[in-house]
Design a protein around this motif. Structure first.
Motif, PDB file in Angstrom:
ATOM      1  N   ARG A 313    -111.480  38.358  78.352  1.00 36.15           N
ATOM      2  CA  ARG A 313    -112.278  39.520  78.773  1.00 36.15           C
ATOM      3  C   ARG A 313    -113.018  39.257  80.087  1.00 36.15           C
ATOM      4  NH1 ARG A 313    -114.253  40.185  73.111  1.00 36.15           N
ATOM      5  NH2 ARG A 313    -116.332  39.498  73.684  1.00 36.15           N
ATOM      6  N   CYS A 314    -113.106  37.984  80.469  1.00 35.04           N
ATOM      7  CA  CYS A 314    -113.957  37.580  81.608  1.00 35.04           C
ATOM      8  C   CYS A 314    -113.625  38.355  82.881  1.00 35.04           C
ATOM      9  CB  CYS A 314    -113.785  36.086  81.856  1.00 35.04           C
ATOM     10  SG  CYS A 314    -114.707  35.504  83.277  1.00 35.04           S
ATOM     11  N   ILE A 315    -114.665  38.854  83.560  1.00 38.98           N
ATOM     12  CA  ILE A 315    -114.462  39.539  84.844  1.00 38.98           C
ATOM     13  C   ILE A 315    -114.972  38.677  86.005  1.00 38.98           C
ATOM     14  CG2 ILE A 315    -114.373  41.886  83.913  1.00 38.98           C
ATOM     15  CD1 ILE A 315    -117.349  42.207  84.656  1.00 38.98           C
ATOM     16  N   ARG A 316    -115.176  37.376  85.748  1.00 40.44           N
ATOM     17  CA  ARG A 316    -115.530  36.405  86.795  1.00 40.44           C
ATOM     18  C   ARG A 316    -116.775  36.807  87.578  1.00 40.44           C
ATOM     19  NH1 ARG A 316    -111.733  34.885  84.124  1.00 40.44           N
ATOM     20  NH2 ARG A 316    -109.678  34.269  84.891  1.00 40.44           N
ATOM     21  N   CYS A 317    -117.807  37.205  86.848  1.00 38.51           N
ATOM     22  CA  CYS A 317    -119.024  37.620  87.550  1.00 38.51           C
ATOM     23  C   CYS A 317    -119.901  36.432  87.899  1.00 38.51           C
ATOM     24  CB  CYS A 317    -119.803  38.600  86.685  1.00 38.51           C
ATOM     25  SG  CYS A 317    -120.556  37.827  85.238  1.00 38.51           S
ATOM     26  N   SER A 318    -119.789  35.353  87.152  1.00 39.96           N
ATOM     27  CA  SER A 318    -120.539  34.096  87.329  1.00 39.96           C
ATOM     28  C   SER A 318    -121.963  34.147  86.773  1.00 39.96           C
ATOM     29  CB  SER A 318    -120.547  33.619  88.785  1.00 39.96           C
ATOM     30  OG  SER A 318    -121.404  34.394  89.574  1.00 39.96           O
ATOM     31  N   ALA A 319    -122.342  35.196  86.078  1.00 34.71           N
ATOM     32  CA  ALA A 319    -123.696  35.240  85.510  1.00 34.71           C
ATOM     33  C   ALA A 319    -123.937  34.063  84.563  1.00 34.71           C
ATOM     34  CB  ALA A 319    -123.912  36.552  84.769  1.00 34.71           C
ATOM     35  N   CYS A 320    -122.888  33.656  83.832  1.00 31.25           N
ATOM     36  CA  CYS A 320    -123.078  32.565  82.869  1.00 31.25           C
ATOM     37  C   CYS A 320    -123.365  31.231  83.569  1.00 31.25           C
ATOM     38  CB  CYS A 320    -121.875  32.449  81.933  1.00 31.25           C
ATOM     39  SG  CYS A 320    -120.293  32.223  82.739  1.00 31.25           S
ATOM     40  N   LEU A 321    -122.829  31.064  84.790  1.00 27.64           N
ATOM     41  CA  LEU A 321    -123.114  29.826  85.530  1.00 27.64           C
ATOM     42  C   LEU A 321    -124.596  29.753  85.885  1.00 27.64           C
ATOM     43  CD1 LEU A 321    -119.997  30.189  85.964  1.00 27.64           C
ATOM     44  CD2 LEU A 321    -120.335  29.220  88.232  1.00 27.64           C
ATOM     45  N   VAL A 373    -126.141  36.893  78.791  1.00 25.72           N
ATOM     46  CA  VAL A 373    -125.991  37.577  80.089  1.00 25.72           C
ATOM     47  C   VAL A 373    -124.583  38.105  80.331  1.00 25.72           C
ATOM     48  CG1 VAL A 373    -127.833  36.268  81.219  1.00 25.72           C
ATOM     49  CG2 VAL A 373    -125.464  35.446  81.363  1.00 25.72           C
ATOM     50  N   CYS A 374    -123.621  37.677  79.536  1.00 26.16           N
ATOM     51  CA  CYS A 374    -122.225  38.047  79.837  1.00 26.16           C
ATOM     52  C   CYS A 374    -122.028  39.567  79.756  1.00 26.16           C
ATOM     53  CB  CYS A 374    -121.274  37.347  78.868  1.00 26.16           C
ATOM     54  SG  CYS A 374    -119.560  37.809  79.172  1.00 26.16           S
ATOM     55  N   PRO A 375    -121.555  40.198  80.831  1.00 24.90           N
ATOM     56  CA  PRO A 375    -121.439  41.656  80.841  1.00 24.90           C
ATOM     57  C   PRO A 375    -120.328  42.184  79.929  1.00 24.90           C
ATOM     58  CG  PRO A 375    -120.511  40.744  82.838  1.00 24.90           C
ATOM     59  CD  PRO A 375    -121.158  39.606  82.114  1.00 24.90           C
TER      60      PRO A 375
HETATM   61  S1  SF4 Z   1    -120.760  35.891  82.327  1.00 22.65           S
HETATM   62 FE1  SF4 Z   1    -119.236  34.253  82.581  1.00 22.65          FE
HETATM   63  S2  SF4 Z   1    -117.781  34.632  80.897  1.00 22.65           S
HETATM   64 FE2  SF4 Z   1    -118.964  36.540  81.121  1.00 22.65          FE
HETATM   65  S3  SF4 Z   1    -117.750  37.767  82.546  1.00 22.65           S
HETATM   66 FE3  SF4 Z   1    -119.220  36.646  83.791  1.00 22.65          FE
HETATM   67  S4  SF4 Z   1    -118.101  34.766  84.439  1.00 22.65           S
HETATM   68 FE4  SF4 Z   1    -116.975  35.674  82.714  1.00 22.65          FE
END
Ligand code: SF4
Length: 483
Positions: A313-321, A373-375
């Protein structure tokens, strides 16, 4: 321009090196805390944020359940719009397809839109084997390319570099004299812009990834902040897009959800400064040739996993980093993959196969901040625990004897102690007596043997003379009664 990057170290070797780099930790702490605060502000102003997250999750889950149908629909609509679709089972096939396509144009240089997928398959190295130079046009990607390093963050690939280091890279790459460039951000950006403008105007071929592909129209979508991606997708004659198969979404309408979720979660903006769409080719407008390479490279195997499937499902937003306490301290290179942080810890081992990168799922405190935080609501901690479970089961199968390692033995002992209250309290009493030689100035210093890992970098409080239960009993309470 250098094309290849240094081979990564395993996490257990790379993490201590990164931790010892004070400059890296300062850069990471500064940037991740700034993005965290901005993201929290722009998501909290949306009263329907949780509903949007739920919608993003539902759309992705539905698409993954019907992935074959939507991919075939995408192929039909891209083809009908004048594009050509190629299917690649793995990185090698994708690279071969792109090399042949670029080779057929006669181009010796290509411009690239920032793309994690092409980094994943090491496309630049593959093109270099044919003498083709790939120029990264995203400013941060260009910086890490000039430094011959892999990206260290999904969104901010050069997060580990400061402006002094960037100036020095630009002086040598752009053949500038020291007095021609200061470490001023505006001057550095202007120097990169001058370099890139010439590349855009000369380029015959551009290569991109895609944030989304809309099945019912055959439309590709890239979001970005600098406009360099737009130059790549609009100016050259040939555009080649390499996209992971999980990026497809069913309808144009679904974009409405993701174009709200993605910018707020990634750059903490209400909308992306540049959102580019293209559907096949059109006479006199943009590239005259368009190729879409659909990449599997382990994604079908992830799709077959009950728990791990949600990774797609990941949209590569990077919020989790940006919220991860481990990532914030060690940075992206320690993960040995283009996908660092919590998403990298679950995605990389699954993409590379069961026996690869088994230690990455342990690079987490399981604090759960990534899930919050994951969208698209990926429950990363549950996937990490499931991957750890599978690793332990595989190790047990390979060696059924008990206590196969010191960690295994320690965990079995802890499990036995915590299993009964009597053992737990006896262990507490023993530890209280045994700690005396190590208490100095009210803190525990230099514990012996393997326990030293707990005391080398922090001062631990000693176990108090009286436990809470002792204190409770002394007040005449039954210690089974609730306080
Ligand atoms: S928060 Fe992490 S796992 Fe969730 S969509 Fe963004 S990059 Fe992917």
């Amino acid at each position: 321009m250098s094309q290849s990057v240094r081979l990564p170290l395993p996490f257990h070797d790379a993490a201590p090196k990164a931790l010892a780099n004070g400059q890296l930790r300062r850069n990471l702490g500064h940037v991740t805390s700034a993005i965290r605060a901005k993201r929290a502000a722009v998501t909290s102003e949306m009263p329907d944020w949780e509903a949007l997250r739920a919608a993003g999750k539902t759309i992705k889950d539905h698409t993954l359940r019907n992935l074959g149908t939507y991919l075939e629909q995408l192929e039909a609509n891209v083809t009908a719009a004048g594009g050509t679709v190629h299917w690649a089972r793995d990185a090698s096939e994708a690279n071969t397809i792109v090399r042949q396509l670029v080779g057929a144009t006669g181009a010796r240089e290509v411009v690239k839109v920032k793309s994690m997928t092409t980094d994943e398959i090491h496309l630049n190295d593959a093109l270099a084997e044919d003498g083709i130079v790939a120029i990264e046009t995203d400013l941060a990607e260009l910086i890490v390319q000039l430094a011959s390093e892999p990206p260290s963050h999904i969104l901010v690939p050069a997060i580990h570099k400061n402006r002094v280091e960037i100036r020095s890279l630009f002086l040598s790459a752009f053949n500038l004299e020291p007095d021609e460039l200061r470490d001023d951000p505006a001057e550095l950006a202007a120097a990169a812009r001058r370099f890139l403008r010439e590349r855009f105007l000369d380029a015959k071929v551009a290569i991109s990834g895609a944030n989304f592909a809309v099945a019912d129209t055959g439309t590709l979508c890239v979001v970005e902040s600098e406009g360099n991606g737009r130059m790549c997708t609009a100016l050259p004659d040939t555009l080649i897009t390499v996209m992971g198969i999980e990026k497809v979404i069913p309808t144009w309408h679904d974009l409405e959800v993701f174009l709200q979720l993605l910018p707020r979660s990634s750059t903490a903006e209400r909308m992306n400064p540049y959102t580019s769409f293209w559907t096949g080719v059109r006479d006199g407008d943009g590239p005259s040739t368009f190729h879409l390479v659909l990449l599997d490279a382990g994604r079908s195997a992830i799709l077959a996993e009950d728990v791990g499937r949600a990774t797609l499902r990941c949209i590569r937003c990077s919020a989790c980093l940006n919220v991860c306490p481990v990532y914030e301290r060690v940075g992206g290179h320690a993960y040995g993959s283009v996908y660092p942080g919590p998403i990298g810890a679950i995605l990389t081992p699954q993409l590379r196969g069961a026996n690869q990168d088994r230690e990455l799922p342990y690079a987490s405190t399981l604090c759960g901040a990534c899930y919050d935080v994951c969208p698209v609501a990926i429950d990363i901690p549950s996937i990490l625990v499931d991957m750890r479970r599978r690793t332990v089961n595989a190790q047990r199968k390979a060696s059924p004897l008990p206590a196969t390692s010191a960690v295994d033995a320690a965990l079995r002992t802890a499990s036995a102690i915590f299993a009964t209250r009597g053992r737990y309290e006896a262990a507490q009493r023993l530890a209280r007596m045994g700690q005396a030689p190590f208490v100095q100035g009210g803190v525990l210093k230099r514990l012996p043997g393997p326990l030293s890992g707990w005391s080398d970098a922090r001062d631990l409080r000693p176990i108090p003379r009286q436990s809470f239960r002792d204190w409770w009993r002394r007040r005449g309470h039954n210690d089974r009664e609730e306080p």
